[in-house]
Design an enzyme around this catalytic site. Structure first.
Site, mmCIF file in Angstrom:
data_model
loop_
_atom_site.group_PDB
_atom_site.id
_atom_site.type_symbol
_atom_site.label_atom_id
_atom_site.label_comp_id
_atom_site.label_asym_id
_atom_site.label_seq_id
_atom_site.Cartn_x
_atom_site.Cartn_y
_atom_site.Cartn_z
ATOM 1 N N ASP A 51 -2.459 3.376 8.731
ATOM 2 C CA ASP A 51 -2.392 2.676 10.018
ATOM 3 C C ASP A 51 -1.004 2.834 10.633
ATOM 4 O OD1 ASP A 51 -1.062 1.026 8.273
ATOM 5 O OD2 ASP A 51 -2.236 -0.769 8.714
ATOM 6 N N SER A 52 -0.102 3.555 9.927
ATOM 7 C CA SER A 52 1.166 3.958 10.537
ATOM 8 C C SER A 52 0.908 4.877 11.728
ATOM 9 C CB SER A 52 2.071 4.657 9.509
ATOM 10 O OG SER A 52 1.368 5.688 8.848
ATOM 11 N N ASP A 90 -6.733 3.628 5.753
ATOM 12 C CA ASP A 90 -6.334 2.219 5.825
ATOM 13 C C ASP A 90 -7.376 1.406 6.586
ATOM 14 O OD1 ASP A 90 -3.942 1.611 4.518
ATOM 15 O OD2 ASP A 90 -2.730 2.507 6.107
ATOM 16 N N LYS A 120 -8.018 1.848 1.829
ATOM 17 C CA LYS A 120 -6.854 1.139 1.289
ATOM 18 C C LYS A 120 -6.733 -0.206 1.999
ATOM 19 C CE LYS A 120 -2.382 2.570 2.137
ATOM 20 N NZ LYS A 120 -1.757 1.432 2.863
ATOM 21 N N GLU A 122 -4.103 -3.872 2.096
ATOM 22 C CA GLU A 122 -2.806 -4.452 1.733
ATOM 23 C C GLU A 122 -2.988 -5.871 1.200
ATOM 24 O OE1 GLU A 122 -0.203 -4.330 5.106
ATOM 25 O OE2 GLU A 122 -0.344 -2.150 5.314
ATOM 26 N N GLU A 189 5.258 -0.335 -2.127
ATOM 27 C CA GLU A 189 6.179 0.001 -1.030
ATOM 28 C C GLU A 189 7.445 -0.837 -1.090
ATOM 29 O OE1 GLU A 189 4.362 0.349 2.828
ATOM 30 O OE2 GLU A 189 6.300 0.525 3.839
HETATM 31 O O1 KIV Z 1 0.184 3.384 6.866
HETATM 32 C C1 KIV Z 1 0.876 4.055 6.080
HETATM 33 O O2 KIV Z 1 1.406 5.118 6.404
HETATM 34 C C2 KIV Z 1 1.074 3.542 4.728
HETATM 35 C C3 KIV Z 1 2.075 4.244 3.869
HETATM 36 C C4 KIV Z 1 3.441 3.910 4.298
HETATM 37 C C5 KIV Z 1 1.856 3.970 2.436
HETATM 38 O O3 KIV Z 1 0.474 2.583 4.358
#
Ligand code: KIV
Length: 271
Positions: A51-52, A90, A120, A122, A189
């Site tokens: 989600d980055s 994510d 994924k 969090e 992280e």
């Molecule tokens: O969204 C992302 O890029 C991440 C990584 C930093 C692990 O969760």
């Protein structure tokens, strides 16, 4: 440099076998077809549709605004490019915190509409129900502990997490829980290297660090950071392999100059 290609296609089981025999796991983020094709050809084991994308692709300050539809668009573009890597997506903010039904619904959409291989999420104990429901539908889940950017407004800062004993203890407890309920790997992280080592040695599932020190079972970076496409981000954990911002800028300046001077196109570059 040769790339280890023992596995034709990387599966969650392949990652666990890699940990068992001490082979490190490489993971990078990917959000689009063309870049994913290059990363897969380079032999990276896992592609994370992070989600980055909210920061890197859309220019938002945090990961919170990205929508499920946008994540599916990025994920399906990546999946179309990939021949070998495992593709993990994510779950976006708001689709699993507090509602395991919502988590499963979002996961089903991601899996059906993008063709990705895993999701994924969090967090630890707080999202246990969501993780369990998704796992019970047969979808592999990667955990994510330490600095969890979807909680940035709770933390108030992007500094190193779990430096204090209480938070470190909770992180170890959460990591054990994620392993127990069936997560296939955990991202760690921005935590002290000593804690990254302890968690990696305690678990049998692989840990993938980003600022988690050299003892985690794998490493992940945001591709645009490691290639130097982003410029103003200098955390200690980041190794830049290229400086593409300046290289691309130079190429664009040259192209622009060539057009204006009528050097481009020349006689051979036309029909
Ligand atoms: O969204 C992302 O890029 C991440 C990584 C930093 C692990 O969760």
């Amino acid at each position: 440099m040769s790339v280890h290609k023992e596995f034709k296609k990387i599966t969650t089981h392949a990652l666990q076998a890699m940990k068992a025999r001490g082979e490190r796991i490489s993971m990078l983020t990917a959000y689009d077809y063309s870049m994913a094709k290059i990363l897969d050809a380079g032999g990276v084991d896992v592609l994370l549709v992070g989600d980055s994308a909210s920061n890197v692709m859309a220019g938002h300050e945090t990961t919170l605004p990205i929508t499920l539809d946008q994540m599916i668009y990025h994920a399906s573009s990546v999946v179309r490019a990939v021949e070998r890597a495992l593709v993990v997506v994510d779950l976006p903010f708001g689709h699993y915190q507090g509602s395991s039904r919502k988590a499963l619904a979002a996961t089903v959409r991601i899996m059906k509409e993008s063709g990705a291989h895993a999701v994924k999420m969090e967090g630890g104990e707080e999202i246990r129900e969501s993780i369990e429901r998704v796992l019970s539908a047969g979808v592999p889940v990667m955990g994510h502990l330490g600095l969890t950017p979807q909680s940035i407004y709770k933390f108030g800062t992007y500094t190193v997490r779990a430096k204090e004993e209480m938070e470190a203890k909770k992180l170890v407890k959460d990591a054990k829980l994620l392993e127990k309920i069936g997560c296939f790997a955990i991202v760690l992280e921005k935590i002290p290297a000593k804690l990254g080592k302890k968690v990696s040695e305690t678990l049998t599932i692989p840990t993938i660090g980003i600022g988690g020190g050299k003892h985690t079972d794998g490493q992940v970076l945001v591709t645009h950071d490691m290639l130097g496409i982003t410029k103003d981000f200098h955390p200690r954990f980041l190794r830049r392999y290229l400086n593409l911002f300046d290289e691309i800028k130079g190429a664009v300046e040259q192209y622009s100059a060539d057009v204006k001077s009528r050097d481009f196109p020349n006689d051979k570059e036309q029909y």
